[in-house]
Write a protein that holds these residues in place. Structure first.
Motif, mmCIF file in Angstrom:
data_model
loop_
_atom_site.group_PDB
_atom_site.id
_atom_site.type_symbol
_atom_site.label_atom_id
_atom_site.label_comp_id
_atom_site.label_asym_id
_atom_site.label_seq_id
_atom_site.Cartn_x
_atom_site.Cartn_y
_atom_site.Cartn_z
ATOM 1 N N PRO A 157 22.682 -6.796 -62.582
ATOM 2 C CA PRO A 157 22.710 -6.777 -61.113
ATOM 3 C C PRO A 157 22.067 -8.033 -60.531
ATOM 4 O O PRO A 157 21.186 -8.635 -61.145
ATOM 5 C CB PRO A 157 21.909 -5.528 -60.754
ATOM 6 N N THR A 158 22.515 -8.430 -59.358
ATOM 7 C CA THR A 158 21.920 -9.558 -58.646
ATOM 8 C C THR A 158 21.541 -9.092 -57.237
ATOM 9 O O THR A 158 22.129 -8.159 -56.704
ATOM 10 C CB THR A 158 22.911 -10.741 -58.520
ATOM 11 N N THR A 159 20.552 -9.743 -56.670
ATOM 12 C CA THR A 159 20.130 -9.436 -55.301
ATOM 13 C C THR A 159 20.407 -10.645 -54.431
ATOM 14 O O THR A 159 20.075 -11.772 -54.798
ATOM 15 C CB THR A 159 18.631 -9.089 -55.252
ATOM 16 N N THR A 160 21.038 -10.414 -53.306
ATOM 17 C CA THR A 160 21.349 -11.484 -52.361
ATOM 18 C C THR A 160 20.513 -11.295 -51.110
ATOM 19 O O THR A 160 20.416 -10.191 -50.587
ATOM 20 C CB THR A 160 22.852 -11.469 -51.995
ATOM 21 N N ARG A 161 19.904 -12.381 -50.668
ATOM 22 C CA ARG A 161 19.174 -12.404 -49.398
ATOM 23 C C ARG A 161 19.941 -13.333 -48.480
ATOM 24 O O ARG A 161 20.186 -14.484 -48.819
ATOM 25 C CB ARG A 161 17.745 -12.897 -49.621
ATOM 26 N N ARG A 162 20.328 -12.829 -47.322
ATOM 27 C CA ARG A 162 21.203 -13.575 -46.418
ATOM 28 C C ARG A 162 20.618 -13.571 -45.009
ATOM 29 O O ARG A 162 20.155 -12.545 -44.521
ATOM 30 C CB ARG A 162 22.582 -12.935 -46.438
ATOM 31 N N ALA A 163 20.668 -14.723 -44.370
ATOM 32 C CA ALA A 163 20.273 -14.841 -42.967
ATOM 33 C C ALA A 163 21.520 -14.719 -42.107
ATOM 34 O O ALA A 163 22.521 -15.392 -42.365
ATOM 35 C CB ALA A 163 19.588 -16.184 -42.723
ATOM 36 N N LEU A 164 21.473 -13.842 -41.117
ATOM 37 C CA LEU A 164 22.573 -13.686 -40.162
ATOM 38 C C LEU A 164 22.064 -14.066 -38.777
ATOM 39 O O LEU A 164 20.989 -13.631 -38.372
ATOM 40 C CB LEU A 164 23.070 -12.239 -40.113
ATOM 41 N N ARG A 165 22.845 -14.876 -38.059
ATOM 42 C CA ARG A 165 22.550 -15.142 -36.647
ATOM 43 C C ARG A 165 23.390 -14.166 -35.833
ATOM 44 O O ARG A 165 24.615 -14.165 -35.934
ATOM 45 C CB ARG A 165 22.910 -16.565 -36.243
ATOM 46 N N LEU A 166 22.733 -13.315 -35.065
ATOM 47 C CA LEU A 166 23.431 -12.386 -34.191
ATOM 48 C C LEU A 166 23.202 -12.793 -32.750
ATOM 49 O O LEU A 166 22.084 -13.160 -32.369
ATOM 50 C CB LEU A 166 22.966 -10.949 -34.421
ATOM 51 N N VAL A 167 24.275 -12.748 -31.964
ATOM 52 C CA VAL A 167 24.206 -13.118 -30.550
ATOM 53 C C VAL A 167 24.886 -12.029 -29.730
ATOM 54 O O VAL A 167 25.687 -11.255 -30.256
ATOM 55 C CB VAL A 167 24.868 -14.495 -30.294
ATOM 56 N N GLN A 168 24.569 -11.984 -28.449
ATOM 57 C CA GLN A 168 25.213 -11.038 -27.547
ATOM 58 C C GLN A 168 26.578 -11.589 -27.143
ATOM 59 O O GLN A 168 26.687 -12.740 -26.725
ATOM 60 C CB GLN A 168 24.364 -10.838 -26.299
ATOM 61 N N THR A 183 16.644 -19.116 -53.987
ATOM 62 C CA THR A 183 15.381 -18.703 -54.586
ATOM 63 C C THR A 183 14.234 -19.518 -54.004
ATOM 64 O O THR A 183 14.300 -20.739 -53.949
ATOM 65 C CB THR A 183 15.429 -18.898 -56.119
ATOM 66 N N GLY A 184 13.217 -18.828 -53.548
ATOM 67 C CA GLY A 184 12.044 -19.485 -52.982
ATOM 68 C C GLY A 184 12.168 -19.819 -51.504
ATOM 69 O O GLY A 184 11.182 -20.150 -50.862
ATOM 70 N N GLU A 185 13.363 -19.757 -50.944
ATOM 71 C CA GLU A 185 13.557 -20.060 -49.528
ATOM 72 C C GLU A 185 13.169 -18.834 -48.705
ATOM 73 O O GLU A 185 13.615 -17.732 -48.984
ATOM 74 C CB GLU A 185 15.023 -20.428 -49.285
ATOM 75 N N THR A 186 12.343 -19.045 -47.689
ATOM 76 C CA THR A 186 11.877 -17.911 -46.899
ATOM 77 C C THR A 186 12.184 -18.039 -45.418
ATOM 78 O O THR A 186 12.174 -17.037 -44.710
ATOM 79 C CB THR A 186 10.349 -17.741 -47.061
ATOM 80 N N SER A 187 12.464 -19.242 -44.921
ATOM 81 C CA SER A 187 12.679 -19.418 -43.491
ATOM 82 C C SER A 187 14.116 -19.125 -43.099
ATOM 83 O O SER A 187 15.046 -19.825 -43.515
ATOM 84 C CB SER A 187 12.328 -20.849 -43.081
ATOM 85 N N LEU A 188 14.306 -18.089 -42.301
ATOM 86 C CA LEU A 188 15.629 -17.759 -41.803
ATOM 87 C C LEU A 188 16.179 -18.878 -40.939
ATOM 88 O O LEU A 188 17.367 -19.218 -41.025
ATOM 89 C CB LEU A 188 15.595 -16.456 -41.000
ATOM 90 N N LEU A 189 15.343 -19.453 -40.094
ATOM 91 C CA LEU A 189 15.803 -20.505 -39.195
ATOM 92 C C LEU A 189 16.214 -21.750 -39.966
ATOM 93 O O LEU A 189 17.223 -22.389 -39.637
ATOM 94 C CB LEU A 189 14.728 -20.835 -38.162
ATOM 95 N N ASP A 190 15.480 -22.113 -41.013
ATOM 96 C CA ASP A 190 15.878 -23.256 -41.832
ATOM 97 C C ASP A 190 17.208 -22.992 -42.513
ATOM 98 O O ASP A 190 18.065 -23.864 -42.580
ATOM 99 C CB ASP A 190 14.806 -23.574 -42.880
ATOM 100 N N ALA A 191 17.417 -21.776 -43.006
ATOM 101 C CA ALA A 191 18.669 -21.430 -43.669
ATOM 102 C C ALA A 191 19.843 -21.509 -42.709
ATOM 103 O O ALA A 191 20.961 -21.860 -43.103
ATOM 104 C CB ALA A 191 18.579 -20.049 -44.286
ATOM 105 N N LEU A 192 19.598 -21.208 -41.441
ATOM 106 C CA LEU A 192 20.671 -21.208 -40.438
ATOM 107 C C LEU A 192 20.842 -22.554 -39.752
ATOM 108 O O LEU A 192 21.490 -22.648 -38.720
ATOM 109 C CB LEU A 192 20.406 -20.115 -39.387
#
Length: 196
Positions: A157-168, A183-192
Motif C-alpha cells: 500500500p502507498t499513502t498519498t498526501r495531496r493539497a487541494l485549493r478550494l474556492v467559492q 516526502t518531507g514536504e509539509t507546506s500546502l501553500l508551497d505545494a500549490l
C-alpha cells in the motif's frame, strides 16, 4: 412535474452540503475557522477521483479546472483508471518465431484474469485547511490537505498526501487546483505554487 420537484430538492441538498450556509462565523460574524463544508467538498472530490467517478469529481471542480465545461472534463479523464503498466518480466521481448517461408504465426490471444484493473483505496481524510491567497490563475480560497491510501493487487500500500485549493464558485466550494506533497514536504501553500 414530480421529476422537476425531485431535481429542485436534490439541487437544494447539494448546495446546502456544499457550503451555502456560513457555518464558519459565530453569531457576531467573527471568523471561527474554515467551514465544515470545505472539508466535505475536498473529501467528495478525492473519493470520486480515486474510484474513477469523473462525473462526480469534475462536478466538484471549478469551470476553469473543467476546461470550460463539465463534459470536457469528463471526456479528458480515463474511465476507469488504467492498471499499472506491466513489468518487463511479464512481456515478451524476443522476436516472434518464423516459419521456413519467412512468415510468422498469427498472434495467440491471451486473456488475463489477475484481479481488479484499478487500485483499491482506503478512506479519505481532509484536514489542515488554511487560507490560500490568489496565485497566478488561481483565485484566493483555502488549501486543504487530503490523505488517502491505495493498493494495487500484489503491491504494497502507498499513502498519498495531496493539497487541494478550494474556492467559492456558484455558492459552493469547488476544487480549483491540486498538487501531491512529496516526502518531507509539509507546506500546502508551497505545494500549490508558493506563497505570495
Amino acid at each position: 412535474m414530480s421529476r422537476m420537484i425531485r431535481a429542485a430538492v436534490a439541487a437544494a441538498v447539494v448546495l446546502l452540503a456544499a457550503g451555502c450556509a456560513d457555518d464558519h462565523q459565530d453569531a457576531t460574524g467573527t471568523e471561527t475557522g474554515p467551514p465544515s463544508a470545505l472539508y466535505e467538498a475536498a473529501r467528495t472530490y478525492q473519493e470520486a477521483a480515486a474510484r474513477g467517478d469523473w462525473r462526480t469529481a469534475c462536478a466538484a471542480t471549478t469551470v476553469r479546472r473543467q476546461g470550460g465545461s463539465l463534459e470536457h472534463c469528463i471526456d479528458s479523464h480515463p474511465d476507469p483508471a488504467p492498471a499499472p503498466k506491466a513489468t518487463a518480466d511479464s512481456s515478451p521481448t524476443a522476436d516472434p518465431p518464423r516459419y521456413a517461408d519467412g512468415s510468422t504465426p498469427a498472434p495467440h490471444r491471451t486473456h488475463r484474469t489477475g484481479g481488479p484493473g484499478r487500485a483499491s483505496t482506503g478512506p479519505v481524510s481532509a484536514t489542515d485547511a488554511q487560507p490560500a491567497p490568489a496565485s497566478g490563475e488561481h483565485p484566493a480560497g483555502y488549501a486543504v490537505l487530503v490523505t488517502y491510501s491505495s493498493q494495487w493487487p500484489s503491491k504494497p500500500p502507498t499513502t498519498t498526501r495531496r493539497a487541494l485549493r478550494l474556492v467559492q464558485e456558484a455558492g459552493a466550494w469547488r476544487v480549483d487546483q491540486l498538487a501531491d506533497l512529496h516526502t518531507g514536504e509539509t507546506s500546502l501553500l508551497d505545494a500549490l505554487g508558493g506563497r505570495p
